[in-house]
Design a protein around this motif. Structure first.
Motif, PDB file in Angstrom:
ATOM      1  N   ARG A  95       0.831  -1.210   0.000  1.00  0.00           N
ATOM      2  CA  ARG A  95       0.000   0.000   0.000  1.00  0.00           C
ATOM      3  C   ARG A  95       0.862   1.256   0.000  1.00  0.00           C
ATOM      4  NH1 ARG A  95      -4.708  -1.901   4.329  1.00  0.00           N
ATOM      5  NH2 ARG A  95      -5.839  -3.219   2.862  1.00  0.00           N
ATOM      6  N   PRO A 105     -11.288   5.436  -9.737  1.00  0.00           N
ATOM      7  CA  PRO A 105     -11.604   4.114 -10.299  1.00  0.00           C
ATOM      8  C   PRO A 105     -11.284   4.064 -11.792  1.00  0.00           C
ATOM      9  CG  PRO A 105     -13.414   4.925  -8.925  1.00  0.00           C
ATOM     10  CD  PRO A 105     -12.450   6.064  -9.090  1.00  0.00           C
ATOM     11  N   GLY A 131     -13.716  -7.145  -4.959  1.00  0.00           N
ATOM     12  CA  GLY A 131     -12.445  -6.489  -5.210  1.00  0.00           C
ATOM     13  C   GLY A 131     -12.555  -4.980  -5.309  1.00  0.00           C
ATOM     14  N   VAL A 132     -13.528  -4.498  -6.087  1.00  0.00           N
ATOM     15  CA  VAL A 132     -13.651  -3.053  -6.270  1.00  0.00           C
ATOM     16  C   VAL A 132     -14.148  -2.388  -4.987  1.00  0.00           C
ATOM     17  CG1 VAL A 132     -15.997  -3.093  -7.215  1.00  0.00           C
ATOM     18  CG2 VAL A 132     -14.448  -1.249  -7.845  1.00  0.00           C
ATOM     19  N   GLU A 192     -11.244  -1.895  -2.771  1.00  0.00           N
ATOM     20  CA  GLU A 192     -10.442  -0.743  -3.214  1.00  0.00           C
ATOM     21  C   GLU A 192     -11.054   0.569  -2.716  1.00  0.00           C
ATOM     22  OE1 GLU A 192      -7.997  -0.363  -6.036  1.00  0.00           O
ATOM     23  OE2 GLU A 192      -7.624  -2.471  -6.434  1.00  0.00           O
ATOM     24  N   THR A 219       3.059   2.306  -3.676  1.00  0.00           N
ATOM     25  CA  THR A 219       2.522   2.901  -4.894  1.00  0.00           C
ATOM     26  C   THR A 219       3.162   4.254  -5.150  1.00  0.00           C
ATOM     27  OG1 THR A 219       0.525   3.802  -5.917  1.00  0.00           O
ATOM     28  CG2 THR A 219       0.580   3.760  -3.529  1.00  0.00           C
ATOM     29  N   GLN A 224     -13.544  -0.561 -13.511  1.00  0.00           N
ATOM     30  CA  GLN A 224     -14.174  -0.540 -12.184  1.00  0.00           C
ATOM     31  C   GLN A 224     -15.464   0.276 -12.199  1.00  0.00           C
ATOM     32  OE1 GLN A 224     -10.725   0.938 -10.058  1.00  0.00           O
ATOM     33  NE2 GLN A 224     -10.339  -1.065  -9.127  1.00  0.00           N
ATOM     34  N   ASP A 236     -10.190   0.886   0.936  1.00  0.00           N
ATOM     35  CA  ASP A 236      -8.794   1.320   1.112  1.00  0.00           C
ATOM     36  C   ASP A 236      -8.665   2.823   0.896  1.00  0.00           C
ATOM     37  OD1 ASP A 236      -7.786  -1.129   1.769  1.00  0.00           O
ATOM     38  OD2 ASP A 236      -7.072  -1.629  -0.224  1.00  0.00           O
ATOM     39  N   ALA A 237      -9.334   3.315  -0.132  1.00  0.00           N
ATOM     40  CA  ALA A 237      -9.264   4.747  -0.424  1.00  0.00           C
ATOM     41  C   ALA A 237      -9.857   5.569   0.708  1.00  0.00           C
ATOM     42  CB  ALA A 237      -9.991   5.046  -1.736  1.00  0.00           C
ATOM     43  N   PRO A 286      -5.071   7.946  -3.314  1.00  0.00           N
ATOM     44  CA  PRO A 286      -5.846   6.892  -3.965  1.00  0.00           C
ATOM     45  C   PRO A 286      -6.236   7.311  -5.373  1.00  0.00           C
ATOM     46  CG  PRO A 286      -7.172   8.010  -2.300  1.00  0.00           C
ATOM     47  CD  PRO A 286      -5.771   8.516  -2.149  1.00  0.00           C
TER      48      PRO A 286
END
Length: 780
Positions: free
Chosen positions: A375, A386, A402-403, A406, A378, A390, A409-410, A383
């Motif tokens: 993480r 999309p 999965g999306v 994400e 990157t 996505q 996480d953002a 972040p």
């Protein structure tokens, strides 16, 4: 709900007490317990029918929407077609339509043929196969009594199972670890069989009979072996679910484990032997002779009786049932003390760390470090918006796991930025600086604890108020940047760090995000001892943060079981955090026991409706929804729910009284949650646009964001009611279908208006165009 809840949702039904292989690592025949010698080869028809009746009795008494039954052995295929058919028929007959049945069989695969698969297809029995890898790895243990290899026979069975006709029955592969095998060769051999899921099992061992360690005491060969596969699996993009790895990653994010060998979720499994006796988990057979026994049976005892057995009750105590060593461990939330059987030592029973303690600590720690490094590694620390793919996935309605992860996480990243901004705003305040230094330190030492607290849905509403100086509804004090000590203390408590954190008290409440609220009374500040899980007030009073302290209100969680082929999960019922008052709707007071039980029952049923009827939506819901705040109902019992852009992962709902309506509200609000996260990352419309849109679901014209949010929510509701129509019959089905069609028509109408308005950005045009095309395909 709480650790004392005595409900079984998984039943292991033994169909045969012998095996056609002679695996030397088998816990049934090769370890301490010898009770198999006195068991009948297979259950009688009367035993099967009685067991089915007892399972149904338990399911109905506790309002379970679904139970899982695993047909097991010995080797269950030895029971023959007739016994397996009778077991399936008895279970489905007793459970009827009141409770769904997830029926599985776990086999060594050597006897699997087309006759068995035809039977499994007819009775909807999923098949899991035990296989330890390539020929060399598998035959190290899994041989016939005369030493012959079993590998070719197992592969023949798997090949049959992989045929298009039967592939939907393929549940996955289970591999027992042997560190003498090449881990990548094992992984490659298993992956070549295209399993829908994998799991790795540590060989059963105790402190009395420790596992093989080729390099001697102090080494961590199991962490090393599993780590090689984990790294390859992550590099490949997690191509297949691996229950052990997924469980570690989930628990590092503060979510539930998928296996009883990890995490702190209460055990919900019981075993029925071939003679109808009730036992604890089979793994206990490795501890001592008679360890799994309860003295109970299906003839004279209910499963409620079994749930009250001291051994089973002890396994529902969570962290409180673990040793002091485990309680002070930084990976406790993920490890959970390891598998119960692996803790056994003759002089201290099960009150010990796992015999794999060093391996588990190393493996979980390395996994957390790798995840944090990825993480942080990157090039752009912010972040990313999309991708087109996505956006398309989300615009179609569901958005997969999965999306959604994400997006989560953002949102954690956004929360971290807000805390950093608070620290900058309060430059010169030594208390704020100290709290921030602690956050940074724990980010290196216990990143999972930091990630869990940063993911708390109500962290951002507080931080935004603190930055603006606004006051929350019903409070006398504006949000203060010094409150940064609240999440810092929660992180330290989760990490078990040896620190004391001074935390300001607001309105007589100590708030510890993700953990709970302590009513301290009229004090300004307290000192939180993270390692000792206690609080000392300025008056010198010491309060423990545990269930014995009446002023401590911990976060309570609803345990939502596996359903529709999806793993179970836990959902926080946030009824104490003062920051939950962010919905412009009154949150309910702390739930009493009856209210809590009602919420759990209806959430379980609502979750099952979504998981069974709309699994594509359920995947994202399970990964992204972490908290539900009960709201006070509206007059007349009108449906009432809410979500706010700043509280990703949380929804507010007034309990509607039926699981069906609760499922509708969960889907509705979670659509808003997802789209709100997208709008944090991407501009879908011109924010200066002042036009209003007439929408069919409200009397007042809506701004562009309101029209977009409503359209996206109604897309999911259209899918939901269409799925309900398929599950219902007669007039109820027709009414549900009409309701679903109406929602989809509304979505199509407003999508067209949005596309013609000129208010959308290129990304917004893409998003709404996919929505409209999705609806058109459903309505054609």
């Amino acid at each position: 709900m709480d650790s004392e809840t005595a409900v079984f949702r998984q039943f292991v039904l033994k169909l045969h007490s012998r095996c056609d292989l002679a695996c030397d690592h088998c816990y049934v025949y090769e370890h301490a317990d010898t009770s198999w010698r006195g068991k009948p080869l297979k259950p009688t028809p009367a035993t099967l029918r009685r067991t089915a009746r007892r399972i149904a009795e338990h399911a109905f008494a506790h309002g379970l929407p679904e139970v899982r039954v695993v047909l097991h052995g010995g080797e269950p295929l030895l029971a023959g077609l007739g016994t397996i058919r009778l077991a399936a028929e008895a279970l489905r007959s007793e459970l009827g339509r009141r409770c769904a049945l997830d029926l599985r069989i776990q086999t060594n695969g050597v006897g699997l043929d087309q006759d068995f698969l035809d039977l499994f297809e007819a009775h909807r029995i999923s098949v899991g196969i035990s296989l330890d890898g390539d020929r060399a790895a598998n035959d190290l243990h899994r041989r016939y009594a005369d030493g012959r290899s079993s590998h070719d026979r197992v592969l023949r069975g798997v090949a049959l199972l992989r045929r298009p006709r039967y592939r939907h029955l393929y549940a996955g592969l289970l591999c027992t670890v042997d560190v003498r095998n090449d881990p990548l060769a094992v992984y490659a051999a298993l992956r070549a069989l295209e399993p829908p899921a994998l799991d790795f099992l540590l060989p059963h061992a105790t402190w009395e009979q420790p596992p093989l360690r080729p390099e001697g005491p102090g080494s961590t060969p199991y962490a090393d072996w599993l780590g090689v596969i984990r790294d390859r699996w992550l590099a490949e993009g997690r191509p297949v679910p691996v229950r052990m790895f997924d469980s570690v990653l989930r628990t590092l994010d503060g979510r539930s484990s998928l296996t009883e060998s990890l995490g702190l979720e209460p055990a919900d499994l019981v075993v029925v032997e071939t003679d109808g006796t009730l036992e604890q988990a089979d793994s206990l057979k490795t501890a001592y002779d008679g360890a799994p026994a309860t003295g109970l049976d299906v003839w004279t005892h209910s499963f409620d009786d079994a749930a009250a057995h001291p051994g089973l009750a002890d396994r529902r105590r969570g962290a409180e049932g673990l040793s002091a060593t485990c309680g002070a461990c930084p990976v406790l939330r993920s490890c959970g003390g390891g598998l119960y059987a692996h803790r056994y030592r003759a002089d201290t029973g099960f009150l010990n760390p796992s015999v794999y303690c060093d391996d588990l600590k190393e493996f979980i720690g390395r996994t957390a470090e790798r995840r944090t490094a990825e993480r942080r590694g990157t090039p752009d620390p912010h972040p990313a918006a999309p991708t087109d793919a996505q956006l398309d996935e989300l615009a179609a309605g569901p958005g997969g796991a999965g999306v959604v992860l994400e997006l989560a996480d953002a949102e954690r990243f956004v929360n971290g930025l807000l805390l950093d901004n608070l620290r900058r705003r309060a430059a010169g305040d030594p208390a704020v600086a100290a709290a921030w230094e602690l956050v940074l330190r724990l980010g290196d030492e216990a990143p999972d604890a930091v990630e869990q607290v940063l993911g708390h849905p109500y962290l951002r509403p507080w931080a935004e108020r603190a930055l603006s100086g606004r006051r929350a509804e019903g409070t006398e004090q504006p949000a203060d940047p010094a409150g940064l000590a609240e999440p810092a203390a929660a992180m330290a408590l989760r990490a078990g760090a040896a620190v004391e954190v001074p935390v300001p008290v607001r309105d007589g409440l100590l708030r510890l995000p993700t953990l709970g609220v302590l009513r301290t009374g009229a004090v300004d500040r307290v000192l939180v001892d993270a390692a000792g899980r206690s609080v000392t007030t300025t008056g010198g009073e010491r309060l423990r943060l545990d269930r014995d302290e009446p002023r401590w209100q911990p976060v309570r969680r609803a345990a939502l079981p596996a359903a529709g082929g999806l793993a179970g999960w836990t959902l926080a019922l946030e009824d104490a955090d003062p920051e939950r008052d962010c919905y412009r709707s009154e949150p309910s007071a702390r739930l009493n026991a009856d209210e809590l039980a009602c919420w759990e029952r209806e959430l379980i049923d609502a979750w099952r409706m979504v998981a069974v009827g709309l699994p594509e939506y359920a995947e994202g819901l399970r990964e992204g929804l972490s908290a539900l705040t009960p709201l006070v109902g509206l007059p007349g019992g009108r449906l009432h729910s809410a979500s706010v852009r700043s509280a990703f992962g949380a929804v507010g709902i007034a309990r509607p009284g039926t699981p069906e309506l609760l499922a509708e509200l969960l889907l509705h609000e979670f659509q808003h949650v997802k789209l709100g996260a997208v709008l944090d990352l991407a501009d879908l419309f011109d924010r200066g646009h002042r036009g209003r849109f007439t929408v069919p679901w409200r009397s007042d014209p809506r701004p562009v964001e309101g029209a977009l949010q409503g359209t996206y929510a109604h897309l999911a509701l259209g899918d939901f009611w269409r799925a309900r129509a398929e599950a219902l019959a007669g007039p109820a089905a027709a009414a549900a279908a009409r309701r679903g069609d109406r929602f989809l028509a509304w979505t199509a109408e407003v999508c067209t208006a949005l596309l013609e308005s000129g208010a959308l950005s290129p990304s917004g045009v893409r998003f709404v165009s996919v929505m409209r095309a999705t609806v058109a395909a459903k309505r054609s």
